[in-house]
Design a protein around this motif. Structure first.
Motif, PDB file in Angstrom:
ATOM      1  N   LEU A  67       0.872  -1.168   0.000  1.00  0.00           N
ATOM      2  CA  LEU A  67       0.000   0.000   0.000  1.00  0.00           C
ATOM      3  C   LEU A  67       0.904   1.211   0.000  1.00  0.00           C
ATOM      4  CD1 LEU A  67      -1.692  -2.395   1.110  1.00  0.00           C
ATOM      5  CD2 LEU A  67      -2.913  -0.746   2.487  1.00  0.00           C
ATOM      6  N   LEU A  68       0.880   1.978  -1.088  1.00  0.00           N
ATOM      7  CA  LEU A  68       1.872   3.031  -1.278  1.00  0.00           C
ATOM      8  C   LEU A  68       1.239   4.388  -1.505  1.00  0.00           C
ATOM      9  CD1 LEU A  68       4.154   1.008  -3.718  1.00  0.00           C
ATOM     10  CD2 LEU A  68       4.405   1.244  -1.248  1.00  0.00           C
ATOM     11  N   GLY A  69       1.755   5.390  -0.821  1.00  0.00           N
ATOM     12  CA  GLY A  69       1.326   6.763  -1.008  1.00  0.00           C
ATOM     13  C   GLY A  69       0.238   7.180  -0.042  1.00  0.00           C
ATOM     14  N   ALA A  70      -0.250   8.405  -0.256  1.00  0.00           N
ATOM     15  CA  ALA A  70      -1.281   8.983   0.606  1.00  0.00           C
ATOM     16  C   ALA A  70      -2.650   8.492   0.155  1.00  0.00           C
ATOM     17  CB  ALA A  70      -1.209  10.500   0.562  1.00  0.00           C
ATOM     18  N   ILE A  71      -2.933   7.237   0.432  1.00  0.00           N
ATOM     19  CA  ILE A  71      -4.206   6.636   0.042  1.00  0.00           C
ATOM     20  C   ILE A  71      -5.043   6.362   1.284  1.00  0.00           C
ATOM     21  CG2 ILE A  71      -3.283   5.631  -2.073  1.00  0.00           C
ATOM     22  CD1 ILE A  71      -3.093   2.943  -0.643  1.00  0.00           C
TER      23      ILE A  71
END
Length: 171
Positions: free
Chosen positions: A130-134
């Motif tokens: 799970l990558l980034g500002a999610i």
């Protein structure tokens, strides 16, 4: 809620087995958060040394990297621990289950503080990234080995590389 009450709740969520590495990782995290409230700083210093020792033992021995600055909800369970990396800016909601080989982190070095936010009761499959500002909504699920770089609505299911949203079938 006090440290003891949180640890009792976490122990129950991990099946009452204090020897499980997932419980120990959560316990060290809770201790790390608690020690930051100790004043004055001179009293916090030996606690910080103890925390750093325990953090490294959990990280190197069990393969769970869970820094104290990550926001961790209640009753979070780390199943089948090994190779779990949680970004320090990550937020994990109540009742989430995270399995082995998962990474919750930032996508690029240009945005070092971007990290996933998991709602309540999110289920993350083994090997998922799970990558980034999610943001993952309450009750969302991520399939095994999925690479997720976008939001998942509440109750949604994301699978594949790159992850796509699928319709959840009732159990």
């Amino acid at each position: 809620m006090g440290l003891r009450a949180l640890l009792r709740e976490d122990l129950a969520a991990h099946g009452g087995d204090w020897t499980r590495p997932g419980f120990r990782a959560v316990a060290v995290h809770r201790f790390g958060v608690w020690r930051m409230g100790v004043e004055p700083k001179i009293l916090r210093a030996p606690l910080s040394i103890l925390y750093r020792w325990a953090y490294r033992k959990v990280r190197n021995g069990y393969g769970v990297e869970l820094p104290y600055d990550a926001k961790l909800g209640r009753r979070v369970v780390f199943e089948h621990q090994s190779g779990i990396v949680i970004h320090g800016c990550c937020e994990i909601g109540d009742g989430c289950v995270i399995r082995q080989g998962c990474t919750l982190g930032n996508k690029t070095l240009d945005r070092p503080f971007d990290a996933p936010k998991l709602g309540r009761n999110v289920n993350v499959g083994a090997g998922a990234k799970l990558l980034g500002a999610i943001t993952l909504g309450d009750g969302a699920a991520v399939g095994a080995n999925a690479v997720l770089t976008r939001d998942v609505p509440a109750g949604g299911l994301a699978v594949g590389v790159p992850a796509v949203l699928k319709e959840r079938r009732p159990a």
